[in-house]
Every structure is written in C-alpha cells, then in structure tokens.
Design a protein around this motif. Structure first.
Motif, PDB file in Angstrom:
ATOM      1  N   PHE A  54      -6.017 -19.361   0.861  1.00 28.39           N
ATOM      2  CA  PHE A  54      -4.716 -19.348   0.193  1.00 28.39           C
ATOM      3  C   PHE A  54      -4.595 -18.149  -0.751  1.00 28.39           C
ATOM      4  N   ASP A  64       3.906 -18.465  -5.335  1.00 26.13           N
ATOM      5  CA  ASP A  64       4.590 -17.201  -5.051  1.00 26.13           C
ATOM      6  C   ASP A  64       5.835 -17.132  -5.933  1.00 26.13           C
ATOM      7  N   GLU A  90      -3.858 -15.217   1.390  1.00 26.55           N
ATOM      8  CA  GLU A  90      -2.465 -15.277   1.860  1.00 26.55           C
ATOM      9  C   GLU A  90      -1.516 -14.807   0.767  1.00 26.55           C
ATOM     10  N   LEU A  91      -1.736 -15.271  -0.437  1.00 26.61           N
ATOM     11  CA  LEU A  91      -0.882 -14.858  -1.557  1.00 26.61           C
ATOM     12  C   LEU A  91      -1.027 -13.361  -1.825  1.00 26.61           C
ATOM     13  N   ARG A 109       1.007 -11.377   0.411  1.00 28.82           N
ATOM     14  CA  ARG A 109       2.429 -11.433   0.048  1.00 28.82           C
ATOM     15  C   ARG A 109       2.733 -10.587  -1.187  1.00 28.82           C
ATOM     16  N   VAL A 152       1.011 -22.301  -1.469  1.00 29.70           N
ATOM     17  CA  VAL A 152       1.381 -20.893  -1.370  1.00 29.70           C
ATOM     18  C   VAL A 152       2.786 -20.668  -1.920  1.00 29.70           C
ATOM     19  N   ASP A 153       3.723 -21.527  -1.562  1.00 29.79           N
ATOM     20  CA  ASP A 153       5.081 -21.366  -2.080  1.00 29.79           C
ATOM     21  C   ASP A 153       5.158 -21.643  -3.575  1.00 29.79           C
ATOM     22  N   SER A 210       9.308 -17.401  -4.311  1.00 27.98           N
ATOM     23  CA  SER A 210       9.722 -18.577  -3.544  1.00 27.98           C
ATOM     24  C   SER A 210      10.865 -19.300  -4.257  1.00 27.98           C
TER      25      SER A 210
END
Length: 145
Positions: A98, A69, A101-102, A105, A65-66, A72
């Motif tokens: 995932f 992103d 989740e992204l 964000r 995820v990081d 990040s």
C-alpha cells in the motif's frame, strides 16, 4: 506465494523504484514521537487474535489507499494536514504494498513497518502510542468536550 518469496519480490520492487517506504521496528518509536499517524490495516480477525495497536487508527486494507491519498474524495483529516503516516499490517508486506501504491500516486510520507505487528511485538513497541505526546494532547482535547 511464500512469505520469503513475497519479501524478496517487494525488496526488489522497492530498490528498483528507488523509494524507501519501509520503517524498521527500531525506528518506529521515533516516528510516533514525531507525530506520525499510525494506521493499523490488519483485519478485524487479526486484531482480535493478535491484539489492538493502542492509539492507531484501524482501517480495513481495501479503502486505505483512498483514505491516505489527499486527492481522493474523502481523505483522512491528518492526511490533508500532510502528517507522516506509518502503516502496520500483520507481517509488514501488505502495508508495504500500500505504501508503494501511494508513492506511485505521488503521495509522500507513507511508510510501512518492516515486519509489521509481529516486529513491533518483538521490539516491545506496542504500547508506545498510548504515551505519545500528540496523542495525549488529542485525548485531552476530546475529553474536554
């Protein structure tokens, strides 16, 4: 939790969120040809057991995820370039989580292969990456140095 229950929950979550974070195995070849970055999030043990996904970047699931992103501390260079991303897990469920989740964000352009590596194997799409034009160019650039 059984796979069918997890699948139903993810489908419900995706529909409620109004987002399409899933890519079918049939649509995978077109995404690769269009230049998508393929990220294999299966564990090392799974890759050893099931085989590698040629041309994909292998990343353990926890930091993905990081890495995907752009805000990040250390995103992948392809992410900063806003290249579309295709996540591949063993059965597609982790990759879809995932991707969701992204999306939550604010990161767009990340999709998970529905059915994951298993679906790609069934569709005979595992070798496709090794012949993608953008990867041939990148391989040529690397070998020239």
């Amino acid at each position: 939790m059984t796979s069918s229950i997890r699948t139903a929950l993810h489908t419900t979550d995706r529909a409620a969120a109004g987002v399409d974070t899933v890519l079918s195995a049939a649509d995978y070849p077109a995404a690769v040809r269009a230049g998508a970055l393929v990220v294999d999030i299966r564990s090392r043990a799974q890759r050893e057991r099931q085989g590698v996904l040629a041309g994909a970047i292998a990343v353990e699931a926890r930091p993905v995820v990081d890495l995907l992103d752009p805000r990040s501390d250390a995103p992948l260079a392809a992410v900063r370039e806003r290249r579309p991303v295709v996540l591949v897990s063993d059965d597609g469920l982790d990759a879809e989580l995932f991707a969701l989740e992204l999306h939550s964000r604010g990161v767009r352009g990340v999709r998970a292969v529905d059915g994951g590596h298993e679906a790609l194997r069934a569709a005979r799409a595992l070798a496709l990456l090794s012949e993608a034009e953008h990867l041939l160019r990148e391989r040529s650039a690397i070998s020239a140095h």
